[in-house]
Design a protein around this motif. Structure first.
Motif, PDB file in Angstrom:
ATOM      1  N   VAL A 300       4.942   0.512   2.612  1.00 24.45           N
ATOM      2  CA  VAL A 300       4.366  -0.705   3.193  1.00 24.45           C
ATOM      3  C   VAL A 300       4.990  -1.075   4.541  1.00 24.45           C
ATOM      4  O   VAL A 300       4.418  -1.874   5.288  1.00 24.45           O
ATOM      5  N   LEU A 301       6.162  -0.529   4.860  1.00 25.68           N
ATOM      6  CA  LEU A 301       6.823  -0.908   6.117  1.00 25.68           C
ATOM      7  C   LEU A 301       5.952  -0.611   7.339  1.00 25.68           C
ATOM      8  O   LEU A 301       5.943  -1.372   8.310  1.00 25.68           O
ATOM      9  N   GLY A 302       5.213   0.474   7.297  1.00 28.25           N
ATOM     10  CA  GLY A 302       4.388   0.843   8.449  1.00 28.25           C
ATOM     11  C   GLY A 302       3.179  -0.045   8.653  1.00 28.25           C
ATOM     12  O   GLY A 302       2.567  -0.019   9.725  1.00 28.25           O
ATOM     13  N   ILE A 303       2.809  -0.815   7.644  1.00 29.07           N
ATOM     14  CA  ILE A 303       1.621  -1.682   7.747  1.00 29.07           C
ATOM     15  C   ILE A 303       2.009  -3.143   7.514  1.00 29.07           C
ATOM     16  O   ILE A 303       1.215  -3.931   6.997  1.00 29.07           O
ATOM     17  N   THR A 304       3.225  -3.502   7.894  1.00 21.69           N
ATOM     18  CA  THR A 304       3.713  -4.863   7.644  1.00 21.69           C
ATOM     19  C   THR A 304       2.837  -5.911   8.319  1.00 21.69           C
ATOM     20  O   THR A 304       2.535  -6.960   7.731  1.00 21.69           O
ATOM     21  N   SER A 305       2.435  -5.660   9.574  1.00 23.05           N
ATOM     22  CA  SER A 305       1.616  -6.648  10.285  1.00 23.05           C
ATOM     23  C   SER A 305       0.269  -6.841   9.601  1.00 23.05           C
ATOM     24  O   SER A 305      -0.212  -7.979   9.466  1.00 23.05           O
ATOM     25  N   GLN A 306      -0.354  -5.755   9.139  1.00 22.33           N
ATOM     26  CA  GLN A 306      -1.638  -5.864   8.433  1.00 22.33           C
ATOM     27  C   GLN A 306      -1.451  -6.567   7.086  1.00 22.33           C
ATOM     28  O   GLN A 306      -2.286  -7.378   6.681  1.00 22.33           O
ATOM     29  N   PHE A 307      -0.334  -6.265   6.417  1.00 22.57           N
ATOM     30  CA  PHE A 307      -0.035  -6.919   5.133  1.00 22.57           C
ATOM     31  C   PHE A 307       0.159  -8.415   5.350  1.00 22.57           C
ATOM     32  O   PHE A 307      -0.308  -9.231   4.546  1.00 22.57           O
ATOM     33  N   ALA A 308       0.846  -8.785   6.437  1.00 21.52           N
ATOM     34  CA  ALA A 308       1.068 -10.200   6.738  1.00 21.52           C
ATOM     35  C   ALA A 308      -0.257 -10.916   6.976  1.00 21.52           C
ATOM     36  O   ALA A 308      -0.460 -12.045   6.498  1.00 21.52           O
ATOM     37  N   ARG A 309      -1.170 -10.280   7.710  1.00 21.78           N
ATOM     38  CA  ARG A 309      -2.480 -10.905   7.967  1.00 21.78           C
ATOM     39  C   ARG A 309      -3.265 -11.085   6.676  1.00 21.78           C
ATOM     40  O   ARG A 309      -3.963 -12.087   6.491  1.00 21.78           O
ATOM     41  N   LEU A 310      -3.140 -10.125   5.763  1.00 26.37           N
ATOM     42  CA  LEU A 310      -3.819 -10.235   4.475  1.00 26.37           C
ATOM     43  C   LEU A 310      -3.306 -11.441   3.691  1.00 26.37           C
ATOM     44  O   LEU A 310      -4.093 -12.226   3.142  1.00 26.37           O
ATOM     45  N   ILE A 311      -1.998 -11.592   3.649  1.00 27.29           N
ATOM     46  CA  ILE A 311      -1.407 -12.714   2.903  1.00 27.29           C
ATOM     47  C   ILE A 311      -1.801 -14.048   3.529  1.00 27.29           C
ATOM     48  O   ILE A 311      -2.117 -15.014   2.829  1.00 27.29           O
ATOM     49  N   ILE A 312      -1.794 -14.111   4.870  1.00 25.82           N
ATOM     50  CA  ILE A 312      -2.175 -15.346   5.555  1.00 25.82           C
ATOM     51  C   ILE A 312      -3.634 -15.684   5.272  1.00 25.82           C
ATOM     52  O   ILE A 312      -4.009 -16.856   5.135  1.00 25.82           O
ATOM     53  N   TRP A 313      -4.482 -14.643   5.142  1.00 31.97           N
ATOM     54  CA  TRP A 313      -5.886 -14.874   4.806  1.00 31.97           C
ATOM     55  C   TRP A 313      -6.025 -15.367   3.362  1.00 31.97           C
ATOM     56  O   TRP A 313      -6.814 -16.267   3.080  1.00 31.97           O
ATOM     57  N   ILE A 314      -5.228 -14.803   2.467  1.00 26.83           N
ATOM     58  CA  ILE A 314      -5.281 -15.217   1.056  1.00 26.83           C
ATOM     59  C   ILE A 314      -4.729 -16.623   0.875  1.00 26.83           C
ATOM     60  O   ILE A 314      -5.264 -17.425   0.092  1.00 26.83           O
ATOM     61  N   VAL A 315      -3.657 -16.938   1.590  1.00 24.69           N
ATOM     62  CA  VAL A 315      -3.010 -18.254   1.466  1.00 24.69           C
ATOM     63  C   VAL A 315      -3.088 -18.957   2.815  1.00 24.69           C
ATOM     64  O   VAL A 315      -2.146 -18.915   3.614  1.00 24.69           O
ATOM     65  N   PRO A 316      -4.213 -19.617   3.110  1.00 24.76           N
ATOM     66  CA  PRO A 316      -4.342 -20.311   4.399  1.00 24.76           C
ATOM     67  C   PRO A 316      -3.489 -21.576   4.428  1.00 24.76           C
ATOM     68  O   PRO A 316      -3.007 -22.047   3.386  1.00 24.76           O
ATOM     69  N   ASP A 317      -3.296 -22.084   5.615  1.00 19.24           N
ATOM     70  CA  ASP A 317      -2.563 -23.338   5.757  1.00 19.24           C
ATOM     71  C   ASP A 317      -3.305 -24.455   5.049  1.00 19.24           C
ATOM     72  O   ASP A 317      -4.537 -24.519   5.059  1.00 19.24           O
TER      73      ASP A 317
END
Length: 538
Positions: A300-317
């Motif tokens: 997962v280290l190589g796709i950390t930025s994409q993983f972060a965007r996924l989490i932000i999409w799942i858990v919006p502000d």
């Protein structure tokens, strides 16, 4: 047999107590070192993962590492993407306990030997000064942990020949899934994957389960830790909830990869060379636990930025931007909680002063009651959060906490003054007050862009001193003008009230800025009164 079963259960309980004591002691010894390592080692996901693994191994608690990281995100000291590396690495750090148990706990009978160590550690905790007090607590926890392992080992002997691998689901797809679910349940019950791994090692030692069965249980235990973390984040701030969700998704993905590894492991064990590889099944089990966690992090280290965007999409502000990062989970780490509270206070202050300063420079743009209500709600919410932080007497954390409570009082007083629209308008429209009203407005609007709080506090101090002296002169001058019939006496009271409004508002602004300077540990700005005055005049 009943006695041995009770002994096994008691041993597991002692293990949990020892782990808790060891973690508390190590956290106390680590102090700010844990936070320093995390702060300085998150430039890349790989560095973050390394820092997460090291700090978790240091304090034997992934939750301590995670909470500190959430505090940095909430305070704006670390991005969520940077925090992900730390969270990933914490999974590797948790496997250190398994190695300790397998190599020391099951190879050596240390329970009796370590009993005097428990007494010595307890006496240190009771009578020694810090940091020896924390070292004593960690030492006592270390001893209790291995006494628990000895009791667990002795108790598990009762199951030899009675509980066999046949007592557990067969080595099939469905059987392995059942074992994974059982591992999850055990971890949720004990609230500790380390205790689950220790139990699996003990069962493996007496032949109650096979290596593939133990491996499936450990996969479930690894996944089970995320559910306890997820429950702890419910109702928390945005950063806290994102951390919980990312932990769950990451461990589920890692668990799936580990589950797929069970097939080649089962195939290898059917070969003679494969059986030889697990001549020491306990070491093999903790090695498997560490390996699949390393594999998950590497994947997962190589796709950390994409993983972060996924989490932000799942858990919006959600909630107000001013306080959305204040979560109850942060209260378990007072330093992390204060970081988040400081950041929220800065956001509230910046938003409020920007609007009030704009109102002073442009009286037609009056602050709405709805906005003032939002500021009031955010201030009360942050104040309640700060009051819930448990700090020790005469510590830097308590000084920070007290300073924040003073700031909330000044913000509330300034908010009440922001409701006095007639005085605000007069402070700009009356020629005798206009210059200073504009000055105050400019300084208030400049707070959001200020980069040096000590300098800003010095400017606010300069302005409030000037306003204090001006008010006395202005009052005498206005009364003289009325007495000489050069000014309409009907407006005198409003003009004097407006002058006092400026002076008191400047005072509250200075107190807020100076308290924030103290929180950040900055010394008063060295510039002289004349230097600041000439700069403001420019």
């Amino acid at each position: 047999m009943t006695i041995q079963i009770l002994q096994a259960l008691g041993g597991l309980g002692l293990f949990l107590v020892g782990m808790n004591m060891l973690t508390e002691g190590l956290r106390g010894l680590a102090g700010d070192q844990l936070r320093t390592i995390l702060r300085r080692s998150t430039d890349t996901p790989l560095k973050g993962a390394t820092a997460g693994a090291l700090t978790t191994a240091m304090v034997q608690s992934s939750s301590a590492t995670t909470v500190a990281t959430v505090g940095f995100v909430a305070a704006g000291l670390m991005t969520f993407q940077q925090a992900l590396g730390v969270i990933f690495g914490a999974n590797i750090g948790t496997t250190v306990t398994g190695w300790l148990v397998a190599i020391v706990g099951f190879k050596l009978d240390l329970g009796l030997v370590l009993m005097p160590v428990v007494l010595g550690g307890a006496l240190m905790q009771m009578f020694a000064p810090n940091p020896w007090k924390q070292a004593g607590w960690a030492l006592a926890g270390f001893g209790v942990l291995f006494i628990g392992i000895d009791a667990l080992k002795d108790g598990m002997v009762a199951f030899r020949g009675i509980v066999t691998p046949d007592s557990f689901p067969a080595d099939t797809l469905i059987g392995r899934l059942k074992l994974v679910v059982l591992g999850i349940v055990l971890t949720v019950i004990t609230q500790s994957s380390s205790a689950g791994v220790a139990s699996a090692l003990a069962a493996l030692a007496v032949g109650a389960i096979t290596f593939p069965q133990a491996a499936a249980l450990v996969i479930g235990m690894n996944v089970g830790t995320t559910f306890t973390a997820m429950i702890a984040t419910l109702g928390g701030g945005t950063a806290t909830r994102r951390t919980g969700v990312s932990h769950v998704i990451f461990n589920l993905l890692t668990g799936c990869m580990a589950f797929a590894l069970l097939y080649p492991i089962g195939w290898a064990l059917q070969r003679s060379w494969g059986a030889a590889m697990v001549a020491d099944p306990q070491i093999a089990l903790v090695a498997f636990h560490t390996f699949f966690n390393f594999l998950g992090v590497a994947a997962v280290l190589g796709i950390t930025s994409q993983f972060a965007r996924l989490i932000i999409w799942i858990v919006p502000d959600r909630g107000t931007p001013l306080t959305r990062n204040l979560g109850q989970q942060l209260l378990t780490d007072k330093a992390a909680a204060l970081d988040a509270a400081n950041a929220a206070t800065h956001r509230i202050t910046a938003e409020f002063l920007t609007h009030l300063g704009r109102n002073l420079n442009h009286p037609a743009e009056a602050i709405s009651s709805e906005f003032l209500d939002q500021i009031s709600v955010a201030t009360r919410e942050t104040q309640g959060f700060v009051e819930a932080i448990s700090t020790d007497n005469e510590t830097a954390e308590q000084v920070n906490q007290q300073a924040l409570l003073h700031i909330f009082d000044h913000l509330d007083r300034l908010r009440h003054r922001a409701m006095q629209r007639e005085r605000i308008a007069t402070s700009i429209e009356d020629s005798s007050l206009r210059e200073r009203g504009l000055k105050l407005g400019v300084l208030m609007r400049g707070y959001a862009d200020s980069r040096e709080i000590a300098r800003y506090a010095a400017q606010a101090d300069m302005l409030r001193r000037d306003f204090r002296d001006f008010r006395e002169r202005h009052r005498a001058e206005q009364i003289r003008l009325v007495a000489s019939h050069a000014r309409n006496p009907e407006n005198l009271s409003l003009i004097l009230d407006s002058s006092r409004w400026l002076q008191r508002s400047a005072y509250h602004l200075w107190r807020i800025a100076d308290l924030l300077r103290q929180i950040e540990g900055k010394e008063p700005h060295p510039e002289t009164h004349e230097q600041i005055l000439s700069e403001e005049t420019d």
